[in-house]
Scaffold this motif. Sequence first.
Motif, PDB file in Angstrom:
ATOM      1  N   ALA A  93       0.810  -1.217   0.000  1.00  0.00           N
ATOM      2  CA  ALA A  93       0.000   0.000   0.000  1.00  0.00           C
ATOM      3  C   ALA A  93       0.846   1.272   0.000  1.00  0.00           C
ATOM      4  CB  ALA A  93      -0.962  -0.019   1.188  1.00  0.00           C
ATOM      5  N   PRO A  94       1.911   1.390   0.855  1.00  0.00           N
ATOM      6  CA  PRO A  94       2.716   2.619   0.797  1.00  0.00           C
ATOM      7  C   PRO A  94       3.337   2.848  -0.575  1.00  0.00           C
ATOM      8  CG  PRO A  94       3.171   1.398   2.813  1.00  0.00           C
ATOM      9  CD  PRO A  94       2.338   0.507   1.963  1.00  0.00           C
ATOM     10  N   ALA A  95       3.767   1.768  -1.234  1.00  0.00           N
ATOM     11  CA  ALA A  95       4.356   1.932  -2.567  1.00  0.00           C
ATOM     12  C   ALA A  95       3.308   2.396  -3.575  1.00  0.00           C
ATOM     13  CB  ALA A  95       4.983   0.625  -3.020  1.00  0.00           C
ATOM     14  N   TRP A  96       2.092   1.843  -3.486  1.00  0.00           N
ATOM     15  CA  TRP A  96       1.004   2.306  -4.349  1.00  0.00           C
ATOM     16  C   TRP A  96       0.805   3.817  -4.165  1.00  0.00           C
ATOM     17  CZ3 TRP A  96      -1.417   0.070  -8.249  1.00  0.00           C
ATOM     18  CH2 TRP A  96      -1.545  -1.318  -8.317  1.00  0.00           C
ATOM     19  N   ILE A  97       0.757   4.260  -2.905  1.00  0.00           N
ATOM     20  CA  ILE A  97       0.509   5.676  -2.619  1.00  0.00           C
ATOM     21  C   ILE A  97       1.656   6.540  -3.147  1.00  0.00           C
ATOM     22  CG2 ILE A  97       0.243   7.376  -0.767  1.00  0.00           C
ATOM     23  CD1 ILE A  97      -1.116   5.142   0.879  1.00  0.00           C
ATOM     24  N   ALA A  98       2.913   6.088  -2.922  1.00  0.00           N
ATOM     25  CA  ALA A  98       4.064   6.874  -3.362  1.00  0.00           C
ATOM     26  C   ALA A  98       4.098   6.989  -4.885  1.00  0.00           C
ATOM     27  CB  ALA A  98       5.355   6.239  -2.846  1.00  0.00           C
ATOM     28  N   ILE A  99       3.860   5.893  -5.584  1.00  0.00           N
ATOM     29  CA  ILE A  99       3.866   5.927  -7.051  1.00  0.00           C
ATOM     30  C   ILE A  99       2.704   6.775  -7.557  1.00  0.00           C
ATOM     31  CG2 ILE A  99       3.570   4.518  -9.128  1.00  0.00           C
ATOM     32  CD1 ILE A  99       4.972   2.244  -7.628  1.00  0.00           C
ATOM     33  N   GLY A 100       1.527   6.570  -6.962  1.00  0.00           N
ATOM     34  CA  GLY A 100       0.370   7.349  -7.385  1.00  0.00           C
ATOM     35  C   GLY A 100       0.566   8.835  -7.167  1.00  0.00           C
ATOM     36  N   ALA A 101       1.142   9.210  -6.016  1.00  0.00           N
ATOM     37  CA  ALA A 101       1.377  10.622  -5.732  1.00  0.00           C
ATOM     38  C   ALA A 101       2.381  11.219  -6.708  1.00  0.00           C
ATOM     39  CB  ALA A 101       1.869  10.786  -4.291  1.00  0.00           C
ATOM     40  N   PHE A 102       3.438  10.486  -7.012  1.00  0.00           N
ATOM     41  CA  PHE A 102       4.460  10.983  -7.940  1.00  0.00           C
ATOM     42  C   PHE A 102       3.864  11.175  -9.333  1.00  0.00           C
ATOM     43  CE2 PHE A 102       8.017  10.019 -10.904  1.00  0.00           C
ATOM     44  CZ  PHE A 102       8.742  11.177 -10.678  1.00  0.00           C
ATOM     45  N   PHE A 103       3.108  10.185  -9.797  1.00  0.00           N
ATOM     46  CA  PHE A 103       2.477  10.318 -11.106  1.00  0.00           C
ATOM     47  C   PHE A 103       1.495  11.502 -11.113  1.00  0.00           C
ATOM     48  CE2 PHE A 103       2.883   6.717 -14.262  1.00  0.00           C
ATOM     49  CZ  PHE A 103       4.130   6.309 -13.802  1.00  0.00           C
ATOM     50  N   SER A 104       0.723  11.640 -10.043  1.00  0.00           N
ATOM     51  CA  SER A 104      -0.267  12.718  -9.991  1.00  0.00           C
ATOM     52  C   SER A 104       0.393  14.087 -10.065  1.00  0.00           C
ATOM     53  CB  SER A 104      -1.099  12.598  -8.712  1.00  0.00           C
ATOM     54  OG  SER A 104      -1.845  11.403  -8.700  1.00  0.00           O
ATOM     55  N   LEU A 105       1.443  14.297  -9.281  1.00  0.00           N
ATOM     56  CA  LEU A 105       2.091  15.606  -9.247  1.00  0.00           C
ATOM     57  C   LEU A 105       2.790  15.924 -10.564  1.00  0.00           C
ATOM     58  CD1 LEU A 105       3.562  15.553  -5.630  1.00  0.00           C
ATOM     59  CD2 LEU A 105       1.567  16.826  -6.455  1.00  0.00           C
ATOM     60  N   THR A 106       3.450  14.941 -11.156  1.00  0.00           N
ATOM     61  CA  THR A 106       4.105  15.201 -12.449  1.00  0.00           C
ATOM     62  C   THR A 106       3.070  15.422 -13.544  1.00  0.00           C
ATOM     63  OG1 THR A 106       4.343  12.794 -12.726  1.00  0.00           O
ATOM     64  CG2 THR A 106       6.263  14.006 -11.916  1.00  0.00           C
ATOM     65  N   LEU A 107       1.934  14.692 -13.474  1.00  0.00           N
ATOM     66  CA  LEU A 107       0.861  14.940 -14.439  1.00  0.00           C
ATOM     67  C   LEU A 107       0.294  16.342 -14.263  1.00  0.00           C
ATOM     68  CD1 LEU A 107      -1.076  11.543 -14.345  1.00  0.00           C
ATOM     69  CD2 LEU A 107       0.019  12.560 -16.345  1.00  0.00           C
TER      70      LEU A 107
END
Length: 803
Positions: A93-107
């Motif tokens: 779950a933490p990895a999902w959140i970290a990847i999702g947050a990174f993709f969201s901010l760069t998008l």
Amino acid sequence: MTTRPSGRALYGIAAALFALLLLEASRTFSGSAFSATSMIERALFLAVILAAAGFSRPERLPDSRWSVPRAAAVVAGAGVLAALAGPLSTSIAPAWIAIGAFFSLTLAAGSAPARPGRNGARAILVLLLAAAAGTIAMLAVEVESRFAHEEIFVALEALLLSAVWLSLRAALNVVPTRPTPRGFRLHPRVLGPPALLLALGALVAAIAAYQRSFSARDVPTYPGVSPQTPFLCGEGRADAETFDGSGVFAELLSRVEANPQRTPPEEGMLALAAGDPKRAAAFRSGLLRDVAQGRFSRVGDTKHWQYEASLRAYYYPRLRAAFPGLFTPQDERRVAAWFAAINRRALTTGLDDAIYGLAFAKRPEGPYENQENGAGLLALLEAGELAEPELSLRNRRYLDRARRGWEARFRNNDDSYGYQPEWINNAFFQSLRTGRAPREAMRRSFEWLLLQAPPGGIPLDYNAGVPPLLPGTAYLGARLLRDPSLLWLSGKSIRAFARDGLFLPAQPGVEAAIELEGHSPSAGSCLLYADSGLPNRVGPLAPDKIVFRDGWSDASAYLLLNLRFAGWHRYRATNAVVMLRQGETLVDEKRGQPFSWLLPERRLFRDKRIPREYLNGLLVEPTGFAGAIARLTGFGGPWAQDPPHFARVENFRTGADADHSTTAVSGWRGWSHRRIVSFFHGGGPIVVIDEATGPPGRSAAVAWHVEGWPDPGRMRFRLGTATDAELVLLPLDAEGGAVEARAAPGVPRLDVLYRSALAGRLSLASVFLMGRWNGARAEVRRQGAEKSLDISREGERLSVALP
């Protein structure tokens, strides 16, 4: 009244679906089974990313500043906290959140409105952000797993994630930007320098971690193992058969002569061995053909060409001396110019050198470090006086800068039986130049091959990358060391090669028969420690293999246990059984197919390309970033692919009735694994006990790949085609477990997987019953607090204490 979606909305939906399609295609390519539930999970993940990016997207103000929503700070904070918490958690779950947050901010950053007239700069920024999204996500996976995955597939996976990011950006762009009057106001240029510094820092840290990933700092030791005694062996039963040096030499030549792909080195070896002018003429014709074609002197081949060129450099001066007048003066000038071109190219750096320099933490140089092929070639050019004066100085500087060959180590750093003979040849070439060959290192380099050799002389080809060379290498060792055991091994292996229709290449240093009688070794089971490190850096002695052996006759029982996942050519076989034999192979590693879509030199199915589940050992679930990416794209498969560098040897002892070992790994995705092997002599059973404990809620399994058939309804499998043998799986927990057995079509081949019924724990005994023990009863007995595994048949009974 119904409304139809606008074209802009349809475009956004199509882009989002395309991103999902890319992920599903990746999973299919990776061999993951389709699941509607998991596809919905991925669709929701992408939807959350788009929603977070939409809420975080900045608005451009008239003064060129951005108004950034406060939601962006929430997303960034969640991503940072998740990334920090990830190593402390066994959940993905933490990895999902970290990847999702990174993709969201760069998008969000990549979808911000552009300034008028700056569309070109915006396009470059978008491509950079897409590349960063894929690269940084995969770097997180690789740093976490100690770069345990094949580099080319990591790069392809990064490209896939970048493509997914671009698709999501296309989907996000159809959503209109809403005013954010209460957001943070900043100029986008303010973010540039910190982002660049952060990216550079992450890259430098990743490179350093990559360089450290090839060897471990803390190498397990074992009492009695030292540089003077790297091998600890018991006593075994010798084979009665003997071999004559002249007879083995004749058979060796027949295997070389039968080679349908003879090249100048093979013709040269045959010419020198028989003193045959016709063979010498064939060598001349072949060599001049190489010269005319410019082989090895032009750009286009991989670095391994340096080994092939060194074989020509070995035989050419010897043929000239043995057959005066074979080459005309004009021939000699052409050949000299050709070797000068080869020498020049060997000293020229290219892309391959930059890649190896990055991995090996060294300045890029032309000579090929792997198996010391570059050093072997330059040494022969110097020893044969084939180097031009201006090149000779550079050759000697490279060769004299650091000790190599037998002066530095006895074992090639690659975890492959097949590369050791090639390294031995290069060590031999270097000794021809220096006149120095430390005898102990030389002896151990051949002994390392001998002690692992299966009964019957069959080629041992784990992590195979080159054709088998054992018969010629063993004969070279017998000649250099006057060792009867190596001559016996050469004779045995030549016979096995002939039986299987295998041919042999030329073997430098073997041009005449030796007067020696070959006798079987008498070593029994052995614990082998060996050199670790990289081609340009010798590491400490480290756990390498445990060889269990009943004897040296063709029908003797044999088991090989691997203890490492380190070096350059390495594969994920820590604490895994490489092979089990008795008369025939009963347990082996699952073979894969070359990747035909790759360049020819990259297609081989070897090294980190071999999945952990293709080996015979413990399997655990991936966690962290590796687990998240595996769920997202299928990359790495359902099992973790990063076993520890070395297994710790807790116990190894040999005896008259049985030999035993206990080997352990810890810290593997939260799991600790102990593997106990009891190897009974005289055709007795072989018992492998696996005890593993891990995080609550996580599952583990044990994989076996056997030659055999299932017995429906029981955890029992018939093994072999000409041997009476069985594999019995005996769960040691009261809850038991489940067994999956997949048969290969048309052949007696089974992939057996035992899954524990308990989360966070696995306890299994794998009992191999052979000979008179076939069909025996295996059961767990308890007496008070003690319990044992009892094997009984017709009045005979054996007992193995259980943990």
